[in-house]
Design a protein around this motif. Sequence first.
Motif, PDB file in Angstrom:
ATOM      1  N   PHE A  81       0.803  -1.209   0.000  1.00 41.48           N
ATOM      2  CA  PHE A  81       0.000   0.000   0.000  1.00 41.48           C
ATOM      3  C   PHE A  81       0.837   1.259   0.000  1.00 41.48           C
ATOM      4  CE2 PHE A  81      -2.651  -3.124   2.410  1.00 41.48           C
ATOM      5  CZ  PHE A  81      -3.542  -3.345   1.388  1.00 41.48           C
ATOM      6  N   GLY A  82       2.142   1.146  -0.178  1.00 38.83           N
ATOM      7  CA  GLY A  82       2.961   2.349  -0.121  1.00 38.83           C
ATOM      8  C   GLY A  82       3.197   2.751   1.315  1.00 38.83           C
ATOM      9  N   ALA A 157     -17.198 -11.432  -2.095  1.00 38.54           N
ATOM     10  CA  ALA A 157     -16.038 -11.171  -2.952  1.00 38.54           C
ATOM     11  C   ALA A 157     -14.774 -11.772  -2.345  1.00 38.54           C
ATOM     12  CB  ALA A 157     -15.869  -9.665  -3.156  1.00 38.54           C
ATOM     13  N   CYS A 158     -14.637 -11.673  -1.035  1.00 40.34           N
ATOM     14  CA  CYS A 158     -13.447 -12.211  -0.372  1.00 40.34           C
ATOM     15  C   CYS A 158     -13.400 -13.740  -0.452  1.00 40.34           C
ATOM     16  CB  CYS A 158     -13.410 -11.762   1.084  1.00 40.34           C
ATOM     17  SG  CYS A 158     -13.039 -10.014   1.317  1.00 40.34           S
ATOM     18  N   GLU A 181      -8.814  -5.026   2.698  1.00 43.67           N
ATOM     19  CA  GLU A 181      -7.411  -5.400   2.588  1.00 43.67           C
ATOM     20  C   GLU A 181      -7.269  -6.845   2.116  1.00 43.67           C
ATOM     21  OE1 GLU A 181      -3.724  -4.542   5.395  1.00 43.67           O
ATOM     22  OE2 GLU A 181      -4.911  -6.237   6.132  1.00 43.67           O
ATOM     23  N   GLN A 182      -8.076  -7.740   2.683  1.00 40.15           N
ATOM     24  CA  GLN A 182      -8.038  -9.146   2.271  1.00 40.15           C
ATOM     25  C   GLN A 182      -8.392  -9.286   0.794  1.00 40.15           C
ATOM     26  OE1 GLN A 182     -10.594 -11.749   4.573  1.00 40.15           O
ATOM     27  NE2 GLN A 182     -10.505 -13.376   3.043  1.00 40.15           N
ATOM     28  N   LEU A 183      -9.421  -8.563   0.367  1.00 41.54           N
ATOM     29  CA  LEU A 183      -9.853  -8.631  -1.032  1.00 41.54           C
ATOM     30  C   LEU A 183      -8.747  -8.167  -1.967  1.00 41.54           C
ATOM     31  CD1 LEU A 183     -12.078  -8.983  -3.183  1.00 41.54           C
ATOM     32  CD2 LEU A 183     -12.824  -6.643  -2.658  1.00 41.54           C
ATOM     33  N   LEU A 184      -8.112  -7.065  -1.639  1.00 42.42           N
ATOM     34  CA  LEU A 184      -7.077  -6.513  -2.509  1.00 42.42           C
ATOM     35  C   LEU A 184      -5.818  -7.372  -2.527  1.00 42.42           C
ATOM     36  CD1 LEU A 184      -7.353  -2.705  -1.626  1.00 42.42           C
ATOM     37  CD2 LEU A 184      -8.188  -3.842  -3.678  1.00 42.42           C
ATOM     38  N   ASN A 203     -11.601   7.635  12.285  1.00 41.62           N
ATOM     39  CA  ASN A 203     -11.229   6.644  13.307  1.00 41.62           C
ATOM     40  C   ASN A 203     -10.674   5.359  12.700  1.00 41.62           C
ATOM     41  OD1 ASN A 203     -12.199   8.420  15.323  1.00 41.62           O
ATOM     42  ND2 ASN A 203     -14.280   7.643  15.047  1.00 41.62           N
ATOM     43  N   THR A 204      -9.861   5.505  11.673  1.00 45.03           N
ATOM     44  CA  THR A 204      -9.262   4.337  11.027  1.00 45.03           C
ATOM     45  C   THR A 204      -8.157   3.760  11.904  1.00 45.03           C
ATOM     46  OG1 THR A 204      -9.648   5.437   8.910  1.00 45.03           O
ATOM     47  CG2 THR A 204      -8.211   3.514   8.900  1.00 45.03           C
ATOM     48  N   PRO A 205      -8.177   2.457  12.190  1.00 54.36           N
ATOM     49  CA  PRO A 205      -7.084   1.850  12.964  1.00 54.36           C
ATOM     50  C   PRO A 205      -5.736   2.094  12.281  1.00 54.36           C
ATOM     51  CG  PRO A 205      -8.931   0.338  12.782  1.00 54.36           C
ATOM     52  CD  PRO A 205      -9.232   1.481  11.868  1.00 54.36           C
ATOM     53  N   GLN A 206      -4.715   2.284  13.075  1.00 51.34           N
ATOM     54  CA  GLN A 206      -3.403   2.620  12.546  1.00 51.34           C
ATOM     55  C   GLN A 206      -2.904   1.595  11.530  1.00 51.34           C
ATOM     56  OE1 GLN A 206      -1.694   5.452  13.105  1.00 51.34           O
ATOM     57  NE2 GLN A 206      -0.178   4.763  11.614  1.00 51.34           N
ATOM     58  N   GLN A 207      -3.198   0.322  11.764  1.00 46.45           N
ATOM     59  CA  GLN A 207      -2.680  -0.707  10.860  1.00 46.45           C
ATOM     60  C   GLN A 207      -3.324  -0.675   9.483  1.00 46.45           C
ATOM     61  OE1 GLN A 207      -4.420  -1.232  13.658  1.00 46.45           O
ATOM     62  NE2 GLN A 207      -5.593  -3.149  13.629  1.00 46.45           N
ATOM     63  N   TYR A 208      -4.412   0.091   9.336  1.00 46.93           N
ATOM     64  CA  TYR A 208      -5.080   0.175   8.038  1.00 46.93           C
ATOM     65  C   TYR A 208      -4.961   1.563   7.403  1.00 46.93           C
ATOM     66  CZ  TYR A 208      -7.122  -4.256   9.498  1.00 46.93           C
ATOM     67  OH  TYR A 208      -7.290  -5.556   9.917  1.00 46.93           O
ATOM     68  N   GLN A 209      -4.188   2.445   8.015  1.00 44.93           N
ATOM     69  CA  GLN A 209      -4.002   3.780   7.455  1.00 44.93           C
ATOM     70  C   GLN A 209      -3.371   3.719   6.064  1.00 44.93           C
ATOM     71  OE1 GLN A 209      -4.875   6.779   8.273  1.00 44.93           O
ATOM     72  NE2 GLN A 209      -5.613   6.579  10.375  1.00 44.93           N
ATOM     73  N   ALA A 210      -2.396   2.826   5.902  1.00 48.48           N
ATOM     74  CA  ALA A 210      -1.730   2.709   4.606  1.00 48.48           C
ATOM     75  C   ALA A 210      -2.708   2.267   3.527  1.00 48.48           C
ATOM     76  CB  ALA A 210      -0.560   1.731   4.698  1.00 48.48           C
ATOM     77  N   LEU A 211      -3.624   1.382   3.870  1.00 48.23           N
ATOM     78  CA  LEU A 211      -4.646   0.945   2.917  1.00 48.23           C
ATOM     79  C   LEU A 211      -5.507   2.122   2.478  1.00 48.23           C
ATOM     80  CD1 LEU A 211      -6.560  -1.080   1.474  1.00 48.23           C
ATOM     81  CD2 LEU A 211      -7.732  -1.325   3.665  1.00 48.23           C
TER      82      LEU A 211
END
Length: 306
Positions: A81-82, A157-158, A181-184, A203-211
């Motif tokens: 995700f960069g 989809a997942c 994230e799982q789908l991508l 309120n995005t969890p830190q571990q998903y900020q990159a997504l």
Amino acid sequence: MQAQHRYLEWRLPPSRCFAAARRHGASHAAARPQTVVSAAAQDQVAFDIPQSRNEAVSASVAALMGQLKRLSGSKRSKKGFGSSGGSSGSSNGRFTIELPLPSDSPAQAATLANDILSRLPTSAANASIVFASDKPAAAAAKAEVSKRGTVLSLRGACQADRLQGPLVLVEPTTADVALVEQLLEEVWEGPWALAVNPTWHTNTPQQYQALVNSFEAVYSFMPIVLQGLIRAEGAVLRQLSPGSSSGSSPWRVLMKQGEKFMQVGQMKKRPLQSDLELVFMNARAASSPLTSLVKGVKGMLDKSKK
């Protein structure tokens, strides 16, 4: 008056305008520091805003097409995700379009997705159109949008073996980021992905900020009404021009003054609710007669000292 009427026909009703402000950023507690550039009253510029839903959809599709043309000649990286601190959507082929809807009805979201896809080239005909939950997906499967591709729920989809072709995520929320994230990462192998009206910036969890940051807002137009101590009507507008990068396309904050929407500020990153309040407060202060009087008196005093 006619242009104003056409705008009001499809803008967010007042009950949902505060939610639109929150959609653009997190709460005050999660606020991140950023430079807010406010325009002085004499430097404010009038901006043309979409006068109808059709005009807004056409503008958003044109912005998306400009970025898809850039992708066609470049190699896209599927995995990763960069960096979490930046936005790499243009290079990763992940984009968002954000437009107001008159209600939270799944039918409205499905219609918007259909309007966008119907304006895209035939290469988008085999798209996977993914709704966050089963009920909207089941309703959309019987609607016009089903003619544009395969309609799925996010969980469905997942569970697929593999999805190819363009991916359209309809109104994904913060609660959906783990499944997205799982789908991508595990299922989807298409050329580009588009999130329509995502609400995952709050309120995005830190571990998903990159997504979340990996999706580039190619077009975002959200009418906003602030109520309370500061009462103002305006909009946030962000549009990527063909060939432009995210750094050269600021988030513009517009305030309605009379019949015009004036730019009263701009930011490099998606504005938070607190940013919008600050920009509108500064704009109100700059246009206040009392402020002009104070400046005039100060000017006279400065001259008398000379």
